[in-house]
Design a protein around this motif. Structure first.
Motif, PDB file in Angstrom:
ATOM      1  N   THR A  70      -6.738 -18.505 -10.737  1.00  0.00           N
ATOM      2  CA  THR A  70      -6.580 -17.363 -11.702  1.00  0.00           C
ATOM      3  C   THR A  70      -5.144 -16.952 -11.548  1.00  0.00           C
ATOM      4  N   VAL A  71      -4.567 -16.781 -10.338  1.00  0.00           N
ATOM      5  CA  VAL A  71      -3.198 -16.465 -10.260  1.00  0.00           C
ATOM      6  C   VAL A  71      -2.303 -17.383 -10.728  1.00  0.00           C
ATOM      7  N   LEU A  77       1.662 -16.267 -17.745  1.00  0.00           N
ATOM      8  CA  LEU A  77       1.569 -15.286 -18.598  1.00  0.00           C
ATOM      9  C   LEU A  77       2.331 -13.912 -18.398  1.00  0.00           C
ATOM     10  N   CYS A  78       2.213 -13.547 -17.289  1.00  0.00           N
ATOM     11  CA  CYS A  78       2.726 -12.340 -16.845  1.00  0.00           C
ATOM     12  C   CYS A  78       4.402 -12.263 -17.191  1.00  0.00           C
ATOM     13  N   LEU A  79       5.045 -13.241 -16.508  1.00  0.00           N
ATOM     14  CA  LEU A  79       6.470 -13.478 -17.019  1.00  0.00           C
ATOM     15  C   LEU A  79       6.693 -13.701 -18.481  1.00  0.00           C
ATOM     16  N   THR A  80       6.056 -14.311 -19.193  1.00  0.00           N
ATOM     17  CA  THR A  80       6.161 -14.693 -20.480  1.00  0.00           C
ATOM     18  C   THR A  80       6.136 -13.170 -21.232  1.00  0.00           C
ATOM     19  N   GLY A 305       1.956  -2.087 -16.666  1.00  0.00           N
ATOM     20  CA  GLY A 305       0.831  -2.502 -17.406  1.00  0.00           C
ATOM     21  C   GLY A 305       0.760  -4.022 -17.909  1.00  0.00           C
ATOM     22  N   ILE A 306       1.650  -4.596 -18.101  1.00  0.00           N
ATOM     23  CA  ILE A 306       1.786  -5.898 -18.301  1.00  0.00           C
ATOM     24  C   ILE A 306       0.962  -6.803 -17.364  1.00  0.00           C
ATOM     25  N   MET A 307       1.547  -6.269 -15.918  1.00  0.00           N
ATOM     26  CA  MET A 307       0.934  -7.051 -14.977  1.00  0.00           C
ATOM     27  C   MET A 307      -0.725  -6.958 -14.912  1.00  0.00           C
ATOM     28  N   ILE A 308      -1.059  -5.672 -15.029  1.00  0.00           N
ATOM     29  CA  ILE A 308      -2.717  -5.546 -15.295  1.00  0.00           C
ATOM     30  C   ILE A 308      -3.197  -6.189 -16.337  1.00  0.00           C
ATOM     31  N   PHE A 311      -3.151 -10.046 -15.892  1.00  0.00           N
ATOM     32  CA  PHE A 311      -4.368 -10.178 -14.971  1.00  0.00           C
ATOM     33  C   PHE A 311      -5.657 -10.333 -15.597  1.00  0.00           C
ATOM     34  N   PHE A 312      -5.819  -9.388 -16.310  1.00  0.00           N
ATOM     35  CA  PHE A 312      -7.160  -9.337 -17.102  1.00  0.00           C
ATOM     36  C   PHE A 312      -7.338 -10.523 -18.053  1.00  0.00           C
TER      37      PHE A 312
END
Lengths: 364, 321
Positions: A70-71, A77-80, A305-308, A311-312
């Motif tokens: 998952t990580v 995804l988070c970086l993009t 918020g993007i990180m959260i 993650f979802f």
């Protein structure tokens, strides 16, 4: 006969009275609503939705091995999303992250394939820099024409995706094709060109990208909130005229921001080819550029918020791949559910922004 | 084959490839004229493709196939219209989401039918295909050159030409068409004139979606000859979006635009290898590169009447003035 006009009984009033906590609560409700609708859909197909959702959750977070996967999904995804969010903050519709990832991946792979005699840390560093520059330049093209001629950046960035994607296909079928191997593919990277793994407490060894991700989130928070450049780009986003009137070099700000935005996406390409993929493929971006647009919007462009939210989304994506193997539900179900969730959250914004007011009866 | 025959075959293939692009373009023109930019063309075409296929497969009737396709495109557009017009959400993000959703839904349904039926049984019957595939008009089709050029196309090809001409008349000559353009250019002014902005937007977004759906049905029923494949639309919706700009929002210019792009997409098959040998992947880039050039040149030229409707991308909120 003159027409009579009557004001409708209901009208909309803009509201500004919701706290941040309340708005997030609202969005959470919207997500649950979407899961409900998705559940009905699954029920119609003859599955027990609760059972499926539980399997998804277990399949993505149920053990260290799954958490690691998952990580690994979350990092790109988070970086993009951080990348595109920077451009969105400026109201520049960069939906070309897909292509910028590919451009970065190609540049990084060039060094991995043809300069792999370099010592590993130096090689990886060169790959990262090359990826940032390649991605950034690929993003600079639409930015240049946007500032110079007002060319529509939404479609321009979109078209650039396909061009670079076909370029990877060209490399795979022609110049960079693996001479061994039956079907057209590119060779695997040598050891020097692979990212080292670092221990992520509680989960295990994950490639170094997770540190890059955390650094990027913190950097972006500071950049947007405490630096002059961050301030400038948000002014340009809020009102171009204000920015001009205040004497800001609008064109330069747009180009600079777009270079950084696309550069981050380019770096994602490098992290993917040198991390989990270990070779250049045409699936290096794999739709992340588009998912990132949604995530950026859902998280209101706030770095944490993007990180959260990402993650979802990675929990969801990992869960879906689990669902695919356990229940034999086609993987495209993940797009459907993602779509439904987004529709719901997009729709719910209405109730955050507006209140429906009833007019009082007034005698004529 | 002689050179003339080759040229004729090339032109014919270009027409075949251009039809779905033209449907997508016409649908999007109608939507953008109402002041909404819908990036969901690809998604609506996917919905039309799968439901057109389903309609043909289940009811064994070409009419049902087209009806289903139109309705599916409309349904996708209805979601978009509700979220952007009534709930005033961001048009770009909603459109992209529609594409993600439509692509997913089409691939999902396609896979489910293939899984639930015995191998080789999921296809469209000849009865349906005879109606939709390129027609053979007997004597007319047998006329050399002209027969092939004019009288041997799919019924959907003839319909799309009629559609684009009538859309052009509607937009430029009819009262409703002019009202629609007012809504797209300046919704506040249209509202003050007593035009119901929301109603106009809804009707035309839905109709546009239906037209995109027909384009999707063409892909699954005619281009793919009634065999469902995953990722069947493959970016044609995005090209259609660019064609809207290429044809500068004119339905009749869109015919030529679509023909050019159709020709570009089949060009590779008709250039003899011994003359120019360009790798296939580079050829596939061509339509997208040309689109970029078109975007750049059309923004440099900047003619007032050739611009995107001014209200595009901004939601109308009456109380906000």
């Amino acid at each position: 006969m003159p027409k009579t006009y009557a004001l409708s009984r209901y009208h909309l009033v803009q509201r500004g009275d919701m706290s941040t906590f309340q708005t997030w609560l609202f969005r959470l409700f919207a997500v649950f609503g979407a899961l409900g609708v998705g559940g009905i859909f699954l029920l119609m197909l003859g599955f027990n939705p609760l059972h499926i959702y539980w399997t998804m959750l277990k399949g993505s977070l149920g053990g260290p091995g799954m958490q690691k996967e998952t990580v690994k999904l979350m990092i790109p995804l988070c970086l993009t999303t951080l990348g595109v969010a920077l451009a969105f903050k400026m109201r520049f519709w960069n939906i070309g992250a897909e292509g910028q990832i590919c451009a970065g991946a190609i540049a990084a792979s060039y060094f991995a394939y043809f300069h792999n005699h370099l010592p590993s840390p130096l090689l990886l560093f060169v790959m990262a820099i090359a990826a940032i520059i390649a991605g950034g330049l690929w993003g600079l093209i639409p930015a240049y024409f946007k500032t110079r001629y007002g060319t529509n950046e939404t479609l321009f960035t979109l078209m650039l995706n396909y061009i670079v994607l076909y370029f990877i296909t060209y490399l795979r079928e022609g110049p960079w094709r693996n001479p061994e191997g039956g079907f057209a593919s590119m060779p695997r990277f040598t050891k020097q060109a692979r990212l080292p793994e670092v221990l992520l407490p509680g989960i295990g060894n994950v490639h170094i990208g997770w540190i890059v991700m955390i650094v990027a989130v913190v950097w972006m928070f500071i950049y947007l909130r405490y630096t002059k450049q961050g301030y400038e780009l948000s002014v340009v986003g809020e009102n171009m005229m204000t920015a001009r009137y205040a004497g800001m070099p609008v064109k330069r700000i747009v180009m600079r921001t777009m270079f950084i935005s696309a550069g981050i996406c380019g770096l994602v390409g490098m992290l993917q080819v040198a991390g989990p993929d270990r070779q250049l493929t045409d699936a290096v971006a794999n739709g992340r550029g588009f998912t990132a647009v949604s995530i950026a919007w859902l998280s209101r462009l706030s770095p944490f918020g993007i990180m959260i939210v990402s993650f979802f989304f990675s929990v969801m994506q990992k869960g879906f791949s689990m669902m695919q193997t356990e229940f034999r539900i086609p993987g495209s179900m993940s797009d459907i559910l993602q779509g439904i969730i987004l529709f719901f959250v997009l729709g719910s914004e209405f109730f955050i922004r507006f209140r429906i007011a009833v007019r009082k009866e007034v005698k004529a | 084959m002689t050179f003339a025959q080759q040229l004729l075959a090339f032109f014919y293939a270009a027409v075949l490839a251009s039809v779905p692009l033209l449907y997508g373009t016409l649908g999007e023109i109608l939507i953008e004229k109402s002041g909404n930019l819908n990036l969901g063309v690809e998604g609506m075409m996917y919905l039309g493709a799968i439901f057109g296929f389903l309609g043909g497969f289940i009811f064994d009737s070409a009419a049902m196939a087209l009806l289903f396709a139109f309705a599916a495109g409309m349904a996708g557009a209805a979601i978009y219209a509700f979220i952007t017009v009534t709930l005033k959400a961001n048009q770009n993000v909603t459109g992209l989401t529609l594409t993600i959703f439509g692509t997913g839904a089409a691939n999902f349904i396609g896979e489910i039918i293939k899984d639930s039926h015995a191998a080789g049984t999921v296809f469209i019957s000849d009865k349906v295909k005879n109606v939709l595939l390129p027609l053979d008009m007997g004597i007319l089709s047998d006329i050399p050159v002209i027969g092939k050029l004019l009288f041997s196309h799919s019924i959907l090809t003839y319909f799309v030409i009629i559609l684009s001409v009538s859309m052009s008349i509607y937009l430029n000559r009819s009262r409703h068409g002019l009202n629609l353009r007012a809504v797209g250019e300046n919704p506040a002014a249209a509202d003050a004139m007593g035009i119901s902005v929301s109603k106009y937007k809804y009707i035309h977004i839905l109709l546009g979606g239906g037209i995109c759906g027909l384009g999707g049905a063409y892909v699954s029923l005619v281009t793919a000859v009634g065999n469902w494949q995953p990722n069947i639309i493959g970016g044609q919706g995005w090209i259609a979006l660019a064609l809207v700009i290429f044809s500068s929002w004119s339905p009749t210019r869109a015919i030529f635009g679509a023909l050019i792009f159709g020709a570009l997409s089949v060009l590779r098959l008709y250039i003899p290898k011994n003359i120019i040998d360009i790798p296939g992947a580079l050829f596939s880039m061509l339509p997208f590169i040309v689109t970029c050039l078109v975007l750049i040149f059309s923004s440099i030229k900047q003619k007032r009447e050739h611009q995107q409707p001014a209200g595009c991308g901004v939601n109308f909120f009456r109380e906000e003035r």
